[in-house]
Design a protein around this motif. Structure first.
Motif, PDB file in Angstrom:
ATOM      1  N   CYS A  17       0.825  -1.124  -0.096  1.00  0.00           N
ATOM      2  CA  CYS A  17      -0.012  -0.290  -0.298  1.00  0.00           C
ATOM      3  C   CYS A  17       0.763   1.541  -0.173  1.00  0.00           C
ATOM      4  CB  CYS A  17      -0.640  -0.001   1.452  1.00  0.00           C
ATOM      5  SG  CYS A  17      -2.004   1.510   1.158  1.00  0.00           S
ATOM      6  N   GLU A  19      -0.151   3.565   0.790  1.00  0.00           N
ATOM      7  CA  GLU A  19      -0.384   5.333   1.753  1.00  0.00           C
ATOM      8  C   GLU A  19       0.639   5.043   3.233  1.00  0.00           C
ATOM      9  OE1 GLU A  19      -4.451   7.181   1.944  1.00  0.00           O
ATOM     10  OE2 GLU A  19      -4.874   5.471   0.184  1.00  0.00           O
ATOM     11  N   CYS A  20       0.300   3.438   3.460  1.00  0.00           N
ATOM     12  CA  CYS A  20       0.637   3.064   4.680  1.00  0.00           C
ATOM     13  C   CYS A  20       2.325   1.898   4.465  1.00  0.00           C
ATOM     14  CB  CYS A  20      -0.006   2.512   5.837  1.00  0.00           C
ATOM     15  SG  CYS A  20      -0.969   0.776   4.934  1.00  0.00           S
ATOM     16  N   CYS A  36      -4.624   2.756   8.489  1.00  0.00           N
ATOM     17  CA  CYS A  36      -5.046   3.184   6.685  1.00  0.00           C
ATOM     18  C   CYS A  36      -5.993   2.717   6.545  1.00  0.00           C
ATOM     19  CB  CYS A  36      -3.358   2.862   6.789  1.00  0.00           C
ATOM     20  SG  CYS A  36      -3.839   2.829   4.492  1.00  0.00           S
ATOM     21  N   CYS A  38      -6.701   0.994   3.796  1.00  0.00           N
ATOM     22  CA  CYS A  38      -6.397   0.081   3.480  1.00  0.00           C
ATOM     23  C   CYS A  38      -7.146  -1.396   4.360  1.00  0.00           C
ATOM     24  CB  CYS A  38      -4.873  -0.889   3.070  1.00  0.00           C
ATOM     25  SG  CYS A  38      -4.097  -0.930   4.074  1.00  0.00           S
TER      26      CYS A  38
HETATM   27 ZN   LIG Z   1      -2.502   0.648   3.505  1.00  0.00          ZN
END
Ligand SMILES: [Zn+2]
Length: 238
Positions: A17, A19-20, A36, A38
């Motif tokens: 992912c 984002e994280c 997150c 996700c």
């Molecule tokens: Zn994530």
């Protein structure tokens, strides 16, 4: 159910992912460290897989249920939506009754899918194939047991039992149906049924026995659907 969360995640994350970076936590400029999104998507995906919704119904939702105002289908859509919106603050399940093709299963699946998005665990079972799985588990070389087949059926927050009464009602079928449904009743678990048999002229009762029919009425609100064939009018893309 014992699920190795870590192993499952690793398997699912073929790409990390962005984002994280796979940590499950991301930094929000205002709130600081937050879970997150996700992880929520992962949970939803797992719940969808666990719900075993058959392929032909997997795209069913309230949004693509077609009904004309004032018809029994429209009334059923309203009842299904209301039930979904109220859950878990509901104390009875639903029993969709009507001929084949009016959209009973579509609505039952729509409820389960909606609840999964809210984080609840649902399970779809076609009654006939559930009975077949139980029978198969009696086979000595079978690699499954009755308990293993029934555990998810007993545990699901919301269970759809599709096509109640469609199987020839032998004594074994009747006893097994009663055992499954009664166990969920005693455990205060909610069940959504669909059946092609209407509750008039003893049609339903003949298929499932008086005892089970009265249990159903304690467990469920009946929703009758009739009208013109729903499948025929359905848009061809789902
Ligand atoms: Zn994530």
């Amino acid at each position: 159910m014992a699920i190795d969360e870590g192993a499952l995640r690793k398997k699912e994350h073929t790409q990390v992912c962005e984002e994280c970076f796979g940590t499950g936590t991301k930094l929000d400029p205002v709130k600081g460290a937050i879970p997150c999104p996700c992880r929520r998507r992962d949970r939803s995906r797992k719940l969808i897989a666990a719900a075993r919704i058959p392929r032909r119904y997997e795209k069913c939702s309230f949004a693509n249920f077609i009904s004309e105002a004032g018809t029994s289908q429209d009334h059923a859509l309203g009842a299904a939506r209301f039930w979904h919106d109220q859950y878990p603050a509901v104390d009875r399940g639903l029993l969709f009754m009507g001929p084949s093709g009016v959209g009973k299963t579509h609505l039952a699946v729509s409820i389960v899918r909606g609840l999964i998005e809210k984080g609840f665990a649902g399970l779809f079972c076609e009654f006939g194939s559930l009975l077949k799985q139980i029978q198969d588990s009696y086979n000595p070389i079978s690699r499954t047991s009755e308990l293993k087949v029934l555990a998810p059926v007993y545990e699901a927050d919301v269970l759809v039992l599709d096509e109640l009464g469609a199987t020839v009602p032998t004594e074994w079928v009747r006893d097994t149906m009663y055992q499954i449904i009664n166990k969920r009743y005693n455990d205060n678990k909610l069940t959504i049924f669909t059946t092609n048999y209407l509750d008039k002229g003893n049609e339903l009762e003949e298929r499932i026995t008086y005892r089970l029919r009265s249990r159903l009425y304690e467990m469920c609100t009946g929703v009758v659907m009739d009208g013109e064939d729903y499948r025929r009018r359905r848009r061809p893309d789902f």
